[in-house]
Design a protein around this motif. Sequence first.
Motif, PDB file in Angstrom:
ATOM      1  N   SER A   1       0.371  -2.948  -1.388  1.00 38.87           N
ATOM      2  CA  SER A   1       1.805  -2.629  -1.334  1.00 38.87           C
ATOM      3  C   SER A   1       2.047  -1.146  -1.546  1.00 38.87           C
ATOM      4  N   SER A   2       1.221  -0.512  -2.367  1.00 36.43           N
ATOM      5  CA  SER A   2       1.391   0.915  -2.646  1.00 36.43           C
ATOM      6  C   SER A   2       1.113   1.768  -1.413  1.00 36.43           C
ATOM      7  N   LYS A   3       0.285   1.247  -0.514  1.00 40.99           N
ATOM      8  CA  LYS A   3      -0.114   2.016   0.667  1.00 40.99           C
ATOM      9  C   LYS A   3       1.006   2.164   1.687  1.00 40.99           C
ATOM     10  N   VAL A   4       2.007   1.308   1.613  1.00 33.12           N
ATOM     11  CA  VAL A   4       3.106   1.412   2.583  1.00 33.12           C
ATOM     12  C   VAL A   4       4.243   2.287   2.050  1.00 33.12           C
ATOM     13  N   LEU A   5       4.121   2.743   0.815  1.00 30.50           N
ATOM     14  CA  LEU A   5       5.145   3.628   0.252  1.00 30.50           C
ATOM     15  C   LEU A   5       4.961   5.052   0.767  1.00 30.50           C
ATOM     16  N   ASN A   6       6.042   5.812   0.740  1.00 35.64           N
ATOM     17  CA  ASN A   6       6.016   7.201   1.204  1.00 35.64           C
ATOM     18  C   ASN A   6       5.493   8.075   0.060  1.00 35.64           C
ATOM     19  N   ARG A   7       4.196   8.412   0.107  1.00 38.03           N
ATOM     20  CA  ARG A   7       3.579   9.159  -0.988  1.00 38.03           C
ATOM     21  C   ARG A   7       4.185  10.559  -1.137  1.00 38.03           C
ATOM     22  N   GLY A   8       4.555  11.170  -0.012  1.00 37.29           N
ATOM     23  CA  GLY A   8       5.163  12.502  -0.071  1.00 37.29           C
ATOM     24  C   GLY A   8       6.493  12.469  -0.799  1.00 37.29           C
ATOM     25  N   ALA A   9       7.307  11.443  -0.505  1.00 35.47           N
ATOM     26  CA  ALA A   9       8.607  11.310  -1.164  1.00 35.47           C
ATOM     27  C   ALA A   9       8.428  11.046  -2.664  1.00 35.47           C
ATOM     28  N   ILE A  10       7.457  10.219  -3.008  1.00 36.63           N
ATOM     29  CA  ILE A  10       7.193   9.918  -4.424  1.00 36.63           C
ATOM     30  C   ILE A  10       6.789  11.184  -5.170  1.00 36.63           C
ATOM     31  N   LYS A  11       5.940  11.989  -4.558  1.00 35.82           N
ATOM     32  CA  LYS A  11       5.492  13.228  -5.190  1.00 35.82           C
ATOM     33  C   LYS A  11       6.665  14.169  -5.434  1.00 35.82           C
ATOM     34  N   ARG A  12       7.547  14.313  -4.444  1.00 36.47           N
ATOM     35  CA  ARG A  12       8.712  15.194  -4.594  1.00 36.47           C
ATOM     36  C   ARG A  12       9.655  14.676  -5.677  1.00 36.47           C
TER      37      ARG A  12
END
Length: 285
Positions: free
Chosen positions: A78-89
């Motif tokens: 499930s974590s792989k479909v999240l927007n990692r760039g958005a989470i980091k920002r």
Amino acid sequence: MQIKHSKYKNTGILFELLVRQITTDTLDGKDSPAKDILKKYFVKSELGREYKLYETLLKKMSLTEGRANVVVSTLIDSSKVLNRGAIKRQKYNLISEIQKHYNINEFFNHKLPNYKIYAAFYTLLEVANTPESIDPEQTINNKVTILEHLTAAKITEGKVRDEVMSEFENADKDVRLLAYKLVLENFNEKYDTLHPKQKSVLKEYITSIDNTPRLREFYTNKVTEIKNELATLNKKTKNQATKIKIDEIITVINPPAKNAKITDNDLVDLLQYYDLINELETVNG
């Protein structure tokens, strides 16, 4: 390569610390910037969706090994479909906003009961979403930590208490905040007869019970303050027998050792010392 855990980037830890800060601010009787920060970054956001993975993990317990493995695999996928760039920002902006309103070191200086689980899960998510080669031993160790959590049976201290606490812990965050508000109101009503300084001791004990260094520092400051107040008041005391007793009390009031843990008995001592101060103030007019 190994993934280094960072509490400043751990979504689960960030959320829990914000909730704790809201509690502290509420008990202090002031508006909490943390409440607005939590809503801004965890409601209908990518960061909020990642937190749901942590929340799901913590709710699962007493599973068979097979089911536990399915839970871990599903959460990682499930974590792989999240927007990692958005989470980091969002994490970067979140930390910046916390710094505007709080001392960042004090904010993060709390012991969380689930810290080990948060750290292990954070590492697994980072491993799953990092294209680089990661040390397999680290992945194994963290997965074992998670599986031990998922397969462990809950240790109970009473059926009724467990049911109430479980319901509270799983409740919506707004419900929990309402509960904190009710606790504060009940606190003020129940201890309305206490001296203001006694109330401050109880409130600090409630909000810092899991923060040993802060509680020890608070206790040390209060002990020094009490000794000085007693010495000043004793100079005005006319009864010689009372003066001698107060002097004896002053000599036995000492700050805690460097690494001492503050206990309930220490709290009671402070409350009793303030009772004594209150009586001396009354006697001395």
